[in-house]
Design a protein around this motif. Sequence first.
Motif, short mmCIF file in Angstrom:
data_model
loop_
_atom_site.label_atom_id
_atom_site.label_comp_id
_atom_site.label_asym_id
_atom_site.label_seq_id
_atom_site.Cartn_x
_atom_site.Cartn_y
_atom_site.Cartn_z
N TRP A 78 154.51 -27.01 11.34
CA TRP A 78 153.77 -27.03 12.60
C TRP A 78 154.45 -26.12 13.59
N PRO A 79 153.68 -25.56 14.52
CA PRO A 79 154.28 -24.67 15.51
C PRO A 79 155.12 -25.43 16.53
N VAL A 80 156.03 -24.72 17.12
CA VAL A 80 156.81 -25.22 18.25
C VAL A 80 156.12 -24.72 19.51
N ASP A 81 155.87 -25.61 20.46
CA ASP A 81 155.18 -25.22 21.70
C ASP A 81 155.89 -24.05 22.37
N GLY A 82 155.09 -23.07 22.80
CA GLY A 82 155.63 -21.95 23.55
C GLY A 82 156.19 -20.82 22.72
N VAL A 83 156.16 -20.92 21.39
CA VAL A 83 156.72 -19.87 20.53
C VAL A 83 155.60 -18.91 20.11
N ASP A 84 155.86 -17.61 20.19
CA ASP A 84 154.91 -16.59 19.79
C ASP A 84 155.15 -16.25 18.32
N TYR A 85 154.15 -16.51 17.48
CA TYR A 85 154.29 -16.28 16.04
C TYR A 85 153.71 -14.93 15.60
N ASP A 86 153.25 -14.13 16.54
CA ASP A 86 152.67 -12.83 16.19
C ASP A 86 153.70 -11.87 15.60
N GLN A 87 154.97 -12.05 15.91
CA GLN A 87 156.01 -11.14 15.43
C GLN A 87 156.49 -11.47 14.01
N VAL A 88 156.06 -12.60 13.45
CA VAL A 88 156.50 -13.00 12.11
C VAL A 88 155.85 -12.10 11.06
N THR A 89 156.64 -11.64 10.11
CA THR A 89 156.12 -10.83 9.01
C THR A 89 155.06 -11.64 8.27
N THR A 90 153.86 -11.07 8.15
CA THR A 90 152.73 -11.79 7.57
C THR A 90 152.12 -10.97 6.45
N GLU A 91 152.02 -11.57 5.28
CA GLU A 91 151.39 -10.93 4.11
C GLU A 91 150.01 -11.54 3.93
N ARG A 92 148.98 -10.75 4.19
CA ARG A 92 147.60 -11.25 4.05
C ARG A 92 147.04 -10.85 2.69
N LEU A 93 146.15 -11.67 2.18
CA LEU A 93 145.46 -11.36 0.93
C LEU A 93 144.53 -10.18 1.15
N GLU A 94 144.54 -9.28 0.22
CA GLU A 94 143.58 -8.19 0.27
C GLU A 94 142.23 -8.75 -0.15
N PRO A 95 141.15 -8.31 0.48
CA PRO A 95 139.84 -8.79 0.03
C PRO A 95 139.63 -8.40 -1.43
N SER A 96 139.14 -9.36 -2.21
CA SER A 96 138.96 -9.08 -3.63
C SER A 96 137.80 -8.10 -3.82
N PRO A 97 137.95 -7.16 -4.73
CA PRO A 97 136.87 -6.21 -4.97
C PRO A 97 135.69 -6.93 -5.59
N GLN A 98 134.50 -6.45 -5.29
CA GLN A 98 133.32 -7.07 -5.87
C GLN A 98 133.33 -6.87 -7.38
N SER A 99 132.89 -7.89 -8.08
CA SER A 99 132.83 -7.76 -9.53
C SER A 99 131.74 -6.76 -9.90
N ALA A 100 131.85 -6.18 -11.07
CA ALA A 100 130.85 -5.21 -11.53
C ALA A 100 129.48 -5.88 -11.65
N VAL A 101 129.45 -7.14 -12.08
CA VAL A 101 128.19 -7.87 -12.22
C VAL A 101 127.50 -7.98 -10.86
N ARG A 102 128.26 -8.43 -9.84
CA ARG A 102 127.66 -8.60 -8.51
C ARG A 102 127.23 -7.25 -7.95
N GLU A 103 128.00 -6.20 -8.26
CA GLU A 103 127.66 -4.88 -7.76
C GLU A 103 126.33 -4.41 -8.35
N VAL A 104 126.11 -4.69 -9.64
CA VAL A 104 124.88 -4.27 -10.30
C VAL A 104 123.71 -5.17 -9.93
N LEU A 105 123.94 -6.49 -10.00
CA LEU A 105 122.84 -7.43 -9.79
C LEU A 105 122.62 -7.80 -8.33
#
Length: 186
Positions: A78-105
């Motif tokens: 849980w966060p601590v009140d008053g602390v800015d967490y924007d400076q924390v190194t953050t690894e976000r998931l890359e959006p998954s590429p659309q499957s070939a099936v979904r791309e075709v259909l």
Amino acid sequence: MTTPSDDAAEPVPVRVVLPADPVLGHPVQEVVARLWRRRQTETGWLYLVGLPSYRDREDGGVEAAEYRVWVRAPDQVWPVDGVDYDQVTTERLEPSPQSAVREVLGERRPSGWVVAKVREGRGPARGVLHAPDCQEAPQGAPLLDVESALNVAENPGTRLCTLCGCAQELTPLLSGFDHIGDSPGS
């Protein structure tokens, strides 16, 4: 166990909930730890926290240390009140590429079927069965599963929409698959 010099980023305080240990009689505890990194996963967020700890020195003494571990947020962090967490190194998931099936259909249509009720004069109520995204389907109509849709489709007053493919999907289920192997005229 690691030391703060392992990371170039400055950690920020965060509250960590330690689980209870009924065997040893320890209740749930909350400690302030140091947040080093955040990682987004398919199942949620993980936070790398440094928990206060101690380690033995070679001369027999004890010194303060830090034990780093990945914990699940928001269950254990849980966060601590008053602390800015924007400076924390953050690894976000890359959006998954659309499957070939979904791309075709294209995108899948919503599952299920809906009935549009049609009244023609004084006779019994009639209906038309549609896919829920059919342009002729009534808005807000209850969604029917396969079994319910087949029950409705067996009613002589029900027609299957050919515009949205409802007829092509449900007719083989209604008449069975035996006719597929038959040659014309047999």
